[in-house]
Design a protein around this motif. Structure first.
Motif, PDB file in Angstrom:
ATOM      1  N   PRO A  79      52.361  56.414  49.981  1.00 56.82           N
ATOM      2  CA  PRO A  79      51.715  56.255  51.496  1.00 56.82           C
ATOM      3  C   PRO A  79      50.947  57.596  51.464  1.00 56.82           C
ATOM      4  CG  PRO A  79      54.375  56.454  50.508  1.00 56.82           C
ATOM      5  CD  PRO A  79      54.054  56.448  49.557  1.00 56.82           C
ATOM      6  N   PRO A  80      50.543  57.490  52.946  1.00 58.20           N
ATOM      7  CA  PRO A  80      49.858  59.072  53.276  1.00 58.20           C
ATOM      8  C   PRO A  80      50.396  59.928  53.289  1.00 58.20           C
ATOM      9  CG  PRO A  80      50.072  57.099  54.798  1.00 58.20           C
ATOM     10  CD  PRO A  80      50.659  56.186  53.764  1.00 58.20           C
ATOM     11  N   ARG A  81      50.300  61.088  53.035  1.00 60.99           N
ATOM     12  CA  ARG A  81      50.300  62.477  53.665  1.00 60.99           C
ATOM     13  C   ARG A  81      49.642  62.565  54.472  1.00 60.99           C
ATOM     14  NH1 ARG A  81      49.394  62.661  48.408  1.00 60.99           N
ATOM     15  NH2 ARG A  81      48.077  63.952  48.374  1.00 60.99           N
ATOM     16  N   ASP A  82      48.696  62.452  54.631  1.00 63.43           N
ATOM     17  CA  ASP A  82      47.585  62.954  55.997  1.00 63.43           C
ATOM     18  C   ASP A  82      47.216  62.186  57.211  1.00 63.43           C
ATOM     19  OD1 ASP A  82      47.738  65.933  55.032  1.00 63.43           O
ATOM     20  OD2 ASP A  82      46.712  64.752  53.607  1.00 63.43           O
ATOM     21  N   ALA A  83      46.777  62.588  58.141  1.00 63.65           N
ATOM     22  CA  ALA A  83      46.543  61.778  59.299  1.00 63.65           C
ATOM     23  C   ALA A  83      45.602  60.611  58.889  1.00 63.65           C
ATOM     24  CB  ALA A  83      46.464  62.138  60.225  1.00 63.65           C
ATOM     25  N   LEU A  91      47.477  56.118  62.682  1.00 61.33           N
ATOM     26  CA  LEU A  91      48.758  55.304  61.867  1.00 61.33           C
ATOM     27  C   LEU A  91      49.581  56.330  62.332  1.00 61.33           C
ATOM     28  CD1 LEU A  91      50.684  53.795  59.562  1.00 61.33           C
ATOM     29  CD2 LEU A  91      49.182  55.129  58.589  1.00 61.33           C
ATOM     30  N   ALA A  92      50.736  55.709  63.082  1.00 56.95           N
ATOM     31  CA  ALA A  92      51.537  57.037  64.097  1.00 56.95           C
ATOM     32  C   ALA A  92      52.690  57.405  63.218  1.00 56.95           C
ATOM     33  CB  ALA A  92      51.785  56.528  65.306  1.00 56.95           C
ATOM     34  N   ALA A  93      53.043  56.044  62.055  1.00 58.19           N
ATOM     35  CA  ALA A  93      54.480  56.103  61.213  1.00 58.19           C
ATOM     36  C   ALA A  93      54.399  54.798  60.264  1.00 58.19           C
ATOM     37  CB  ALA A  93      55.476  55.829  62.229  1.00 58.19           C
ATOM     38  N   TYR A  94      54.771  54.903  59.695  1.00 61.90           N
ATOM     39  CA  TYR A  94      56.092  53.896  58.594  1.00 61.90           C
ATOM     40  C   TYR A  94      56.718  54.210  57.656  1.00 61.90           C
ATOM     41  CZ  TYR A  94      54.220  57.645  54.774  1.00 61.90           C
ATOM     42  OH  TYR A  94      55.334  58.455  54.252  1.00 61.90           O
ATOM     43  N   TYR A  95      57.344  53.271  57.677  1.00 61.40           N
ATOM     44  CA  TYR A  95      58.645  53.411  57.668  1.00 61.40           C
ATOM     45  C   TYR A  95      58.913  52.032  56.006  1.00 61.40           C
ATOM     46  CZ  TYR A  95      59.411  48.233  59.158  1.00 61.40           C
ATOM     47  OH  TYR A  95      58.603  46.752  59.240  1.00 61.40           O
ATOM     48  N   THR A  96      59.994  52.113  54.986  1.00 65.04           N
ATOM     49  CA  THR A  96      60.304  51.909  54.368  1.00 65.04           C
ATOM     50  C   THR A  96      62.162  51.322  54.565  1.00 65.04           C
ATOM     51  OG1 THR A  96      61.361  53.385  52.974  1.00 65.04           O
ATOM     52  CG2 THR A  96      59.295  53.240  52.220  1.00 65.04           C
ATOM     53  N   TYR A 101      62.501  56.556  58.290  1.00 65.06           N
ATOM     54  CA  TYR A 101      60.688  56.523  58.675  1.00 65.06           C
ATOM     55  C   TYR A 101      60.411  58.083  58.385  1.00 65.06           C
ATOM     56  CZ  TYR A 101      61.419  52.661  61.879  1.00 65.06           C
ATOM     57  OH  TYR A 101      60.934  51.226  62.332  1.00 65.06           O
ATOM     58  N   TRP A 102      58.767  58.093  58.333  1.00 65.90           N
ATOM     59  CA  TRP A 102      58.206  59.213  58.323  1.00 65.90           C
ATOM     60  C   TRP A 102      56.883  59.155  59.491  1.00 65.90           C
ATOM     61  CZ3 TRP A 102      59.806  56.787  54.003  1.00 65.90           C
ATOM     62  CH2 TRP A 102      60.431  57.349  53.527  1.00 65.90           C
ATOM     63  N   LEU A 103      57.147  60.475  60.182  1.00 66.33           N
ATOM     64  CA  LEU A 103      55.902  60.150  61.702  1.00 66.33           C
ATOM     65  C   LEU A 103      55.361  60.799  61.419  1.00 66.33           C
ATOM     66  CD1 LEU A 103      59.536  59.846  63.991  1.00 66.33           C
ATOM     67  CD2 LEU A 103      58.306  58.269  63.117  1.00 66.33           C
ATOM     68  N   TRP A 156      55.920  50.576  52.012  1.00 65.92           N
ATOM     69  CA  TRP A 156      55.779  51.443  53.507  1.00 65.92           C
ATOM     70  C   TRP A 156      55.034  50.951  53.769  1.00 65.92           C
ATOM     71  CZ3 TRP A 156      50.287  53.072  54.725  1.00 65.92           C
ATOM     72  CH2 TRP A 156      50.144  52.523  53.420  1.00 65.92           C
ATOM     73  N   GLU A 157      56.080  50.554  55.237  1.00 64.66           N
ATOM     74  CA  GLU A 157      54.902  49.068  56.139  1.00 64.66           C
ATOM     75  C   GLU A 157      54.275  50.451  57.261  1.00 64.66           C
ATOM     76  OE1 GLU A 157      54.089  45.684  57.319  1.00 64.66           O
ATOM     77  OE2 GLU A 157      55.310  46.443  55.751  1.00 64.66           O
ATOM     78  N   PRO A 158      53.051  50.032  57.977  1.00 63.87           N
ATOM     79  CA  PRO A 158      52.489  50.994  58.635  1.00 63.87           C
ATOM     80  C   PRO A 158      53.073  51.128  60.439  1.00 63.87           C
ATOM     81  CG  PRO A 158      50.667  49.309  58.174  1.00 63.87           C
ATOM     82  CD  PRO A 158      52.374  49.370  57.038  1.00 63.87           C
TER      83      PRO A 158
END
Length: 407
Positions: free
Chosen positions: A87-91, A99-104, A121-123, A398-400
């Motif tokens: 999954p992304p680390r940078d915007a 991409l404001a967040a993603y979740y598993t 969540y990763w915000l 991971w879901e955007p």
């Protein structure tokens, strides 16, 4: 792939009769999962020809090869991509979308064969431009502009809604409610929230076992949904009203409401003979016909209407080798006006470009990555790395979560 996507096709045949899944249901679910892990795309010559000869008012497709530039920041069109991160680390940004967040998500066992699907969540921190894990919340809706978010605490249904500052990570204030809330969505202008209420946890899951001993977790279907209605709340002062909705047997356990384009109605998905069915309600909770510009949309295609409202993003329509195309339609007539690259259209970048999931080339297995696609062009610009499939049936990779940027 989430649980609803896994069982969707198996449930479709049940929906016509609205009955409880019978013997062999677990085997069908598990077989469906295995097929999707290894299936190849079917060559569709007629579909390819249709893509080359795009319909009314859309330029002929550019036949240039895919853009696979590895740079983390691309040209001056507002695109920030990280094709080496999944999954992304940078915007990740593109035009009006971020991409404001993603979740598993993964199951948490409650007792025996009962559990709940829990999200992590990763915000996006707007100050650092990086995604930070925040496991305090069971559900997060990011406001347009990606500076604040509405959050629900871990125990669902929740009895208060937090307004979270994404830069500081602090909850600025709480909105108390007198009915349990399980889902949230902002209006297009960010001034209101629709909060879907449930009598019990909306992500209840049940363990089912196939004849070979394989196990899958599935969501309750039909009469098992405890959805009771929704609040429409003013974000500034937290005030608003609750409206009940009638019980339905053609919805999943979690079936959250979202605002219509103009904010005068709300809608949610219903399960039936085809994908993406939707039912609209007025703000009193009564069912109403779809607005003229949204009646041809699909509830499972999150991009929906273009910024100017003149085009509608629809679902996957053709595949050939490792290439996919989705439909673009006239929102008022439902007529197809173009096809654009991508297997699932997620968000509009501007009136001609979109963000999509698209299969990474060179593999028969479905391994999607986020890409930027353009109506009238075959070019694909990778935005993220490839999302590798998790062999555990019960997990959600991971879901955007995309929202509109505010410049």
């Amino acid at each position: 792939m989430n649980v609803d996507e896994l069982v969707r096709d198996a449930l479709r045949e049940q929906a016509a009769e609205l009955t409880t899944p019978g013997p062999g249901f677990a085997d069908r679910v598990l077989a469906l999962r295995r097929r999707r892990r290894v299936r190849g795309l079917v060559a569709v010559a007629a579909a390819v020809a249709a893509v080359v000869a795009v319909a009314v008012g859309v330029p002929l497709l550019d036949t240039g090869k895919e853009d696979v530039r590895p740079a983390s920041v691309l040209d001056g069109n507002g695109v920030s991509a990280h094709p080496d991160q999944s999954p992304p680390r940078d915007a990740i940004t593109a035009g009006r979308s971020v991409l404001a967040a993603y979740y598993t998500a993964e199951p948490a066992v409650r007792s025996g064969d009962r559990g709940v699907l829990t999200r992590t969540y990763w915000l996006l921190d707007p100050e650092t431009g990086t995604y930070e894990k925040d496991d305090r919340w069971s559900f997060v809706a990011v406001a347009p502009g990606a500076r604040t978010a509405a959050v629900l605490e871990r125990t669902l249904p929740a009895w208060r809604i937090g307004i979270l500052d994404l830069a500081s990570g602090r909850v600025d204030r709480w909105i108390a409610v007198d009915r349990g809330v399980g889902g949230l969505a902002y209006s297009r202008d960010g001034s209101r929230l629709v909060a879907t209420t449930y009598g019990e946890h909306p992500d209840l899951i049940t363990r089912v076992k196939g004849s070979s001993g394989d196990v899958a977790w599935v969501s309750p279907f039909g009469s098992y949904s405890s959805r009771s209605g929704f609040y429409v709340l003013d974000v500034a002062d937290g005030r608003g009203d609750w409206s009940p909705v009638a019980d339905r047997r053609d919805i999943n356990g979690r079936q959250d409401f979202a605002f219509s384009r103009d904010g005068r109605l709300v809608y949610s998905q219903v399960v039936g003979g085809k994908d993406g069915l939707q039912q609209f309600h007025d703000l009193d909770g009564d069912t109403v016909p779809a607005p003229a510009n949204e009646r041809h949309l699909r509830s499972d295609v999150s991009a929906r209407l273009s910024p100017d409202g003149k085009l509608a993003a629809l679902g996957l329509t053709a595949e050939a080798k490792d290439t996919s195309w989705s439909e673009i339609r006239d929102p008022y007539t439902g007529e197809e006006v173009a096809r654009v690259r991508g297997a699932q259209l997620l968000a509009w970048v501007d009136d001609r470009r979109l963000i999509a999931w698209e299969r990474a080339p060179g593999s028969e297995e479905y391994r999607p990555r986020l890409v930027l696609v353009t109506i009238g062009s075959e070019k694909v610009v990778p935005l993220s790395g490839v999302r590798e499939p998790d062999e555990a049936f019960e997990t959600v990779e991971w879901e955007p979560v995309f929202v509109e940027r505010r410049f």
